[in-house]
Scaffold this motif. Sequence first.
Motif, short mmCIF file in Angstrom:
data_model
loop_
_atom_site.label_atom_id
_atom_site.label_comp_id
_atom_site.label_asym_id
_atom_site.label_seq_id
_atom_site.Cartn_x
_atom_site.Cartn_y
_atom_site.Cartn_z
N PRO A 197 0.82 -1.22 0.00
CA PRO A 197 0.00 0.00 0.00
C PRO A 197 0.85 1.26 0.00
O PRO A 197 1.99 1.27 0.46
N LYS A 208 0.42 4.88 1.58
CA LYS A 208 -0.39 5.63 2.55
C LYS A 208 0.16 7.04 2.68
O LYS A 208 1.34 7.22 2.98
N ASP A 209 -0.70 8.01 2.42
CA ASP A 209 -0.30 9.42 2.48
C ASP A 209 0.91 9.69 1.60
O ASP A 209 1.81 10.45 1.98
#
Length: 65
Positions: free
Chosen positions: A37, A39-40
């Motif tokens: 992933p 994320k941000d």
Amino acid sequence: MDYRLLEIVACPVCKGKLNYDKDKQELICKIDRLAYPIKDGIPVMLEPEARRMTMEEVESCRSQS
């Protein structure tokens, strides 16, 4: 996602090339069938955080390459 980052990051499991899935915000390792992933805006390159991909997902990625 900075595309220059793709030139230097590798799968932490097999050290192979990663592909960027913009829609899902993931870095994909087709060899290990793992999706890491983002994320941000920061890739989470930890195997326990990765999502196991189905064979259908991997095949779909291969046809898009």
